[in-house]
Design a protein around this motif. Structure first.
Motif, short mmCIF file in Angstrom:
data_model
loop_
_atom_site.label_atom_id
_atom_site.label_comp_id
_atom_site.label_asym_id
_atom_site.label_seq_id
_atom_site.Cartn_x
_atom_site.Cartn_y
_atom_site.Cartn_z
N GLY A 12 0.71 -1.19 0.12
CA GLY A 12 -0.06 0.03 0.03
C GLY A 12 0.89 1.26 0.02
N VAL A 13 2.19 1.21 0.15
CA VAL A 13 3.06 2.50 0.05
C VAL A 13 3.17 2.70 -1.39
N THR A 14 2.62 4.04 -1.68
CA THR A 14 2.94 4.56 -3.18
C THR A 14 4.33 4.74 -3.58
N ASP A 15 4.48 4.20 -4.80
CA ASP A 15 5.94 4.62 -5.32
C ASP A 15 6.92 4.06 -4.47
N ALA A 16 6.83 2.77 -3.65
CA ALA A 16 8.00 2.40 -2.70
C ALA A 16 9.01 2.09 -3.31
N GLU A 17 10.30 2.52 -2.81
CA GLU A 17 11.39 2.02 -3.43
C GLU A 17 12.22 1.46 -2.16
N ALA A 18 12.87 0.33 -2.44
CA ALA A 18 13.79 -0.53 -1.32
C ALA A 18 14.99 -0.76 -1.80
N LEU A 19 16.14 -0.87 -0.89
CA LEU A 19 17.51 -1.17 -1.49
C LEU A 19 17.82 -2.48 -0.49
N ASN A 20 18.53 -3.31 -1.43
CA ASN A 20 18.92 -4.73 -1.07
C ASN A 20 20.61 -4.58 -1.30
N LEU A 21 21.22 -4.52 -0.09
CA LEU A 21 22.47 -4.63 0.01
C LEU A 21 23.15 -5.80 0.16
N PHE A 22 24.20 -6.31 -0.53
CA PHE A 22 24.65 -7.66 -0.75
C PHE A 22 23.68 -8.40 -1.05
N GLY A 23 23.04 -8.12 -2.37
CA GLY A 23 21.75 -8.76 -2.82
C GLY A 23 21.99 -10.06 -3.39
N TYR A 24 23.21 -10.61 -3.72
CA TYR A 24 23.40 -11.85 -4.24
C TYR A 24 22.58 -12.22 -5.40
N THR A 25 21.89 -13.26 -5.64
CA THR A 25 21.17 -13.47 -6.74
C THR A 25 19.80 -13.21 -6.78
N GLY A 26 19.51 -12.34 -5.87
CA GLY A 26 18.21 -11.50 -6.16
C GLY A 26 16.93 -11.98 -5.56
N LYS A 79 9.94 -0.35 -6.40
CA LYS A 79 11.05 -0.10 -7.18
C LYS A 79 12.30 -0.58 -6.42
N MET A 80 13.14 -1.16 -6.88
CA MET A 80 14.35 -1.78 -6.13
C MET A 80 15.57 -1.42 -6.90
N VAL A 81 16.68 -1.26 -5.84
CA VAL A 81 18.24 -1.08 -6.26
C VAL A 81 18.96 -2.29 -5.63
N HIS A 82 19.28 -3.02 -6.42
CA HIS A 82 20.15 -4.37 -6.07
C HIS A 82 21.62 -4.12 -6.31
N VAL A 83 22.38 -4.18 -5.13
CA VAL A 83 23.87 -4.24 -5.03
C VAL A 83 24.54 -5.13 -4.65
N ASP A 84 25.58 -5.74 -5.53
CA ASP A 84 26.34 -6.89 -5.19
C ASP A 84 27.85 -6.36 -5.46
N ALA A 85 28.78 -6.92 -4.94
CA ALA A 85 30.09 -6.66 -5.50
C ALA A 85 30.41 -7.62 -6.54
N SER A 86 29.94 -8.94 -6.48
CA SER A 86 29.97 -9.89 -7.57
C SER A 86 29.55 -9.75 -8.89
N LYS A 87 30.11 -9.74 -9.87
CA LYS A 87 29.42 -9.67 -11.15
C LYS A 87 28.64 -10.78 -11.42
N LYS A 88 29.10 -11.84 -11.10
CA LYS A 88 28.51 -13.27 -11.23
C LYS A 88 27.28 -13.22 -10.65
N SER A 89 27.25 -12.72 -9.47
CA SER A 89 25.71 -12.86 -8.68
C SER A 89 25.00 -11.85 -9.23
N VAL A 90 25.39 -10.91 -9.80
CA VAL A 90 24.45 -9.68 -10.29
C VAL A 90 23.75 -10.30 -11.66
N GLU A 91 25.00 -10.95 -12.32
CA GLU A 91 24.10 -11.59 -13.73
C GLU A 91 23.34 -12.72 -13.31
N PRO A 148 11.10 -2.23 -12.44
CA PRO A 148 12.12 -1.27 -12.37
C PRO A 148 13.11 -1.52 -11.31
N VAL A 149 14.26 -2.32 -11.62
CA VAL A 149 15.14 -2.48 -10.82
C VAL A 149 16.24 -2.03 -11.34
#
Length: 289
Positions: free
Chosen positions: A116-130, A142-154, A169-170
């Motif tokens: 129920g939160v309008t235009d909610a946006e959240a952050l996932n730090l050390f997001g791994y495989t998502g 709306k999500m921001v997904h952060v991980d240092a591993s290129k393989k994990s983000v892929e 919208p990620v």
């Protein structure tokens, strides 16, 4: 500060079948796996531990070891599903299978907080495989997904494709989580929720070194700056360290002392299907309002 246990119940594609004598037997889709579990100090319920693969730990304490296969487990992975989110499970050199099933009650809780939160946006730090990212993205967050591993983000992006969520919208960021959070503070950014799942030890894309005990206080402080009185939660999980839920609960309490809301802490656990006993897996602390 309230202490409680968040319990991961079995679902169609995952279950803790049995555990004991320092091991656990789990089902991941159509496959069964045996993995080390030091906290399973009791006797198992059954001697029937047929499995498609078992992880044999190495002699060190850093998580090394190897898989021994007894069945045709696809090395490239196989599809699984939690609620409406599809993703790929896969045996990894680090004894886990590409996601953490004990996080299921956390995914559900985060969904409830942002419902129920309008235009909610959240952050996932050390997001791994998502999977946590997609659990919220599937609900329109709306999500921001952060991980240092290129393989994990892929892998996370591939999971989004598999789940039919590639158009959500990620922002997929290959970055050092601590540097990213600090930059977001300088930019004056805010989020409605933050999932923080740091490892015990890690390296950033440019060789940055992360040690949990040293880096966590500063990172929690930065996360506090990214939340305000309209925000809904911060959820912190900690695995495989000699640290208590009370310790990280007090850390979050201090960081969020000037922000209205509630701080809680406790353990994550998975319910065994055979006897219903609870196997502890991690500690957590959270702020919410």
């Amino acid at each position: 500060m309230k202490l409680e246990t968040l319990i991961g119940e079995p679902w169609a594609d995952y279950g803790l079948i049995d555990c004991g004598h320092g091991r656990k037997l789990e089902r991941y889709g159509r496959f069964r796996f045996i993995r080390p579990e030091p906290q399973a100090m009791w006797a198992p319920a059954s001697e029937d531990w047929r499995a498609d693969a078992e992880f044999i730990p190495g002699s060190d304490e850093e998580g090394g070891g190897r898989w021994e296969y007894n069945g045709p487990v696809p090395r490239e992975g196989w599809a699984m599903k939690w609620d409406d989110v599809a993703f790929t499970a896969q045996t990894t050199p680090f004894r886990h299978l590409g996601f953490f099933p004990d996080m299921a009650p956390v995914w559900s809780w985060m969904r409830e907080r942002l419902d129920g939160v309008t235009d909610a946006e959240a952050l996932n730090l050390f997001g791994y495989t998502g999977v946590g990212t997609l659990a919220l993205a599937s609900q329109g967050v709306k999500m921001v997904h952060v991980d240092a591993s290129k393989k994990s983000v892929e892998g996370a992006r591939a999971n989004a494709q598999l789940a039919g969520l590639a158009d959500k919208p990620v922002r997929w960021m290959i970055d050092d989580a601590t540097k990213f959070a600090a930059r977001e503070v300088r930019r004056g950014r805010r989020y409605d929720g933050i999932l923080l799942d740091p490892p015990k030890f890690g390296r950033g894309p440019e060789g940055e070194v992360w040690r949990l005990e040293e880096g966590l206080p500063g990172l929690v402080a930065d996360c506090r700056q990214l939340l305000d009185e309209q925000s809904k939660f911060l959820f912190l999980t900690v695995y495989a360290v000699r640290m208590s839920a009370l310790a990280i609960g007090e850390l979050v309490s201090q960081a969020f002392a000037n922000l209205p809301g509630t701080v809680e802490a406790g353990e994550l656990a998975v319910r065994e299907e055979t006897r219903g006993l609870l196997l502890p897996t991690a500690i957590w602390a959270r702020w919410s309002r």
